[in-house]
Design a protein around this motif. Structure first.
Motif, short mmCIF file in Angstrom:
data_model
loop_
_atom_site.label_atom_id
_atom_site.label_comp_id
_atom_site.label_asym_id
_atom_site.label_seq_id
_atom_site.Cartn_x
_atom_site.Cartn_y
_atom_site.Cartn_z
N LEU A 1 -41.09 3.37 -51.09
CA LEU A 1 -41.95 2.72 -50.10
C LEU A 1 -41.49 3.08 -48.70
O LEU A 1 -42.19 3.76 -47.96
N VAL A 2 -40.30 2.60 -48.32
CA VAL A 2 -39.77 2.96 -46.99
C VAL A 2 -38.55 3.85 -47.11
O VAL A 2 -38.01 4.30 -46.10
N GLY A 3 -38.08 4.09 -48.35
CA GLY A 3 -37.01 5.07 -48.55
C GLY A 3 -35.60 4.53 -48.49
O GLY A 3 -34.65 5.32 -48.51
N ARG A 4 -35.44 3.22 -48.41
CA ARG A 4 -34.09 2.66 -48.43
C ARG A 4 -34.13 1.28 -49.09
O ARG A 4 -35.16 0.64 -49.16
N ASP A 5 -32.97 0.85 -49.58
CA ASP A 5 -32.83 -0.45 -50.25
C ASP A 5 -33.82 -0.58 -51.40
O ASP A 5 -34.44 -1.62 -51.61
N PHE B 1 -45.57 -6.52 -49.77
CA PHE B 1 -44.76 -6.39 -50.98
C PHE B 1 -43.40 -7.02 -50.72
O PHE B 1 -42.69 -6.61 -49.79
N MET B 2 -43.03 -8.03 -51.52
CA MET B 2 -41.73 -8.68 -51.39
C MET B 2 -40.93 -8.41 -52.65
O MET B 2 -41.47 -8.42 -53.76
N TYR B 3 -39.63 -8.21 -52.50
CA TYR B 3 -38.77 -7.98 -53.65
C TYR B 3 -37.34 -8.36 -53.31
O TYR B 3 -36.98 -8.54 -52.14
N ARG B 4 -36.53 -8.47 -54.36
CA ARG B 4 -35.11 -8.70 -54.15
C ARG B 4 -34.37 -7.38 -54.21
O ARG B 4 -34.58 -6.59 -55.12
N ASP B 5 -33.50 -7.17 -53.24
CA ASP B 5 -32.56 -6.06 -53.24
C ASP B 5 -31.18 -6.62 -53.58
O ASP B 5 -30.65 -7.46 -52.85
N GLY B 6 -30.61 -6.21 -54.70
CA GLY B 6 -29.31 -6.74 -55.11
C GLY B 6 -29.41 -7.62 -56.34
O GLY B 6 -30.42 -7.61 -57.06
N GLY B 7 -28.34 -8.40 -56.59
CA GLY B 7 -28.26 -9.19 -57.80
C GLY B 7 -28.13 -10.68 -57.53
O GLY B 7 -28.23 -11.14 -56.40
N PRO C 1 -53.48 0.87 -45.22
CA PRO C 1 -54.37 1.63 -46.10
C PRO C 1 -54.93 2.90 -45.46
O PRO C 1 -55.35 3.81 -46.18
N GLU C 2 -54.93 2.99 -44.13
CA GLU C 2 -55.45 4.20 -43.48
C GLU C 2 -54.49 5.37 -43.64
O GLU C 2 -54.90 6.50 -43.92
N THR C 3 -53.20 5.11 -43.47
CA THR C 3 -52.20 6.17 -43.61
C THR C 3 -51.59 6.21 -44.99
O THR C 3 -50.84 7.14 -45.31
N GLU C 4 -51.89 5.18 -45.82
CA GLU C 4 -51.33 5.06 -47.17
C GLU C 4 -49.80 5.10 -47.13
O GLU C 4 -49.15 5.76 -47.93
N THR C 5 -49.25 4.35 -46.18
CA THR C 5 -47.80 4.28 -46.04
C THR C 5 -47.35 2.83 -45.90
O THR C 5 -48.12 1.95 -45.51
N TRP C 6 -46.08 2.61 -46.22
CA TRP C 6 -45.46 1.30 -46.11
C TRP C 6 -44.47 1.30 -44.95
O TRP C 6 -43.90 2.33 -44.60
N ARG C 7 -44.29 0.13 -44.37
CA ARG C 7 -43.28 -0.08 -43.34
C ARG C 7 -42.62 -1.44 -43.57
O ARG C 7 -43.17 -2.30 -44.27
N ARG C 8 -41.47 -1.63 -42.98
CA ARG C 8 -40.83 -2.94 -43.04
C ARG C 8 -41.66 -3.93 -42.22
O ARG C 8 -41.94 -3.70 -41.04
#
Length: 436
Positions: free
Chosen positions: A112-116, A135-141, A154-161
């Motif tokens: 999505l953004v390339g990290r974490d 989009f929300m998710y957990r990073d880690g345990g 949706p115009e660029t079909e990209t994600w950002r933080r």
């Protein structure tokens, strides 16, 4: 009120070795079902609402024995389908369709953004302000986790933080388990969570709450601003339940009363050591519970806390892996001009409380509350199999003058602490029901 199954359509034979979350999504005149088929393959079936035939797309993912590996789906404002799942502290699994409302064009997207994105769990799609897909998710345990939010263009079909900082951060000492954000009648996003110190479920503590108008700026119950990331030291606690006192992350629910006030439902041990359901309402009133923690909660905001159940039963849970539930509690909601709350108990069975609209005390109970036929409530596979239900991610679909509510039903063996079972459990049939 009796709920009548107006129609049913078989979707597919599915994996039944353990419970894991499937997803149902109705978008315009098309329906999508995301599930694990009998061969454990991540599959998306689609149909037009006026057609009983499904087109199935098998994706390059197979589930093991982990009940954490839920599947979620969403459609963005341009109509493209997004699917994520089969992760428990694993690298991101995410697919997006190249054509609107067409699951056959789903393609894997590596990041999505390339990290974490190497230790992902609990993917969640949210409707953001202005219809943005979040989009929300957990990073880690469990003992060291952060909740991150991304926004899709949706115009660029990209994600950002969406947030420069995590929304919730255990700072290497714990992990937050949130319920929500849930959008309330006021249009705000309401978030409840508990903190957990380790993967042991018994280490849940400190029921907490925050709200936001835009998923970016967050405040405490009393309106004071919160700096991100929110940590355990930020004074957002509703009920400071200690670890080992019956608070469970998977049994926290966010609902609303007739006045639109948020109500957080949860369970914890009472003074006698029995496990009881409590409802905490943000309304400017004082606490109405008999526990010392409920009294202390008044300092965190204007909460009314009421003990709802009166059970002679203690659920002593703990350890690692997915639990086999002994208590389930649903959000408080308004139904037929009454404030109600449904529950299920291993000892006392299912029921629905009717609550006093101001004091949240139980005025009566309905059993059975579900209105479903015996055929739909009881498993047919025999043995230890249990019935699983998933409601439509959409709010309902209008067909002419009729509005029907859709849900998925299938049967599985109980949770097994995410451990493999001997042999190959028999698959069951996943069915789509339309209720009216």
């Amino acid at each position: 009120m009796k709920r009548r199954a107006a129609s049913t359509v078989a979707v597919d034979d599915v994996w039944a070795g353990h419970p894991v979350g499937f997803d149902l999504l109705t978008a315009e005149s098309r329906q999508f079902v995301a599930y694990y088929d009998a061969e454990r393959r991540l599959t998306v079936a689609q149909r037009d609402l006026d057609d009983d035939e499904w087109t199935r797309t098998h994706l390059d993912e197979r589930i093991g024995w982990d009940s954490h590996n839920d599947i979620v789906a969403a459609v963005d404002s341009a109509g493209h389908l997004h699917v994520s799942g089969n992760m428990h502290v694993d690298p991101l699994v995410y697919f997006r369709s190249t054509e609107p409302l067409d699951a056959t064009t789903l393609r894997r997207v590596d990041g999505l953004v390339g990290r974490d994105e190497d230790a992902v769990t609990y993917p969640t799609f949210l409707d953001g302000p202005g219809g943005d897909l979040v989009f929300m998710y957990r990073d880690g345990g469990s003992g060291d986790g952060r909740r991150l939010l991304n926004a899709y263009d949706p115009e660029t079909e990209t994600w950002r933080r969406l947030l420069d900082e995590p929304l919730l951060d255990g700072r290497g000492e714990m992990n937050a388990y949130p319920t929500g954000p849930v959008r309330g009648p006021d249009g705000d996003y309401h978030l409840a969570w508990v903190w957990r110190d380790t993967p042991d479920a018994a280490t849940n503590h400190d029921l907490s709450y925050a709200r936001s108008s835009n998923l970016v700026d967050w405040v405490r119950a009393d309106g004071r601003a919160l700096e991100l990331p929110i940590t355990a030291d930020d004074g957002a606690v509703v009920d400071p339940v200690p670890a080992g006192e019956g608070l469970l992350n998977s049994n926290v629910a966010v609902g609303f009363d007739a006045a639109g006030r948020p109500v957080i439902s949860y369970h914890r041990h009472d003074a006698d050591g029995d496990t009881q359901v409590y409802d905490a309402r943000l309304d400017g009133g004082g606490p109405d519970g008999d526990s010392s923690s409920a009294t202390d909660a008044a300092s965190a905001g204007d909460w009314t806390v009421s003990q709802v159940s009166d059970w002679d039963y203690c659920w002593e849970f703990g350890g690692h892996g997915t639990l086999d539930d002994e208590i389930l509690v649903d959000p408080v909601r308004v139904a037929d001009d009454r404030l109600v709350q449904t529950f299920w108990h291993a000892e006392y069975g299912p029921g629905r409380w009717v609550l006093d609209p101001e004091m949240l005390a139980v005025e009566g109970a309905d059993v059975p509350w579900h209105g479903l036929s015996e055929e739909l409530r009881r498993p047919t596979a025999g043995g230890e199999y249990e019935v699983q239900w998933v409601a439509d991610s959409a709010t309902g679909t209008e067909q002419g003058e009729d509005t029907r509510t859709y849900a998925l039903r299938w049967e599985t063996l109980p949770a097994n602490r995410d451990r493999a079972r001997e042999g190959r459990p028999e698959p069951t049939t996943l069915r789509l029901y339309a209720f009216e």
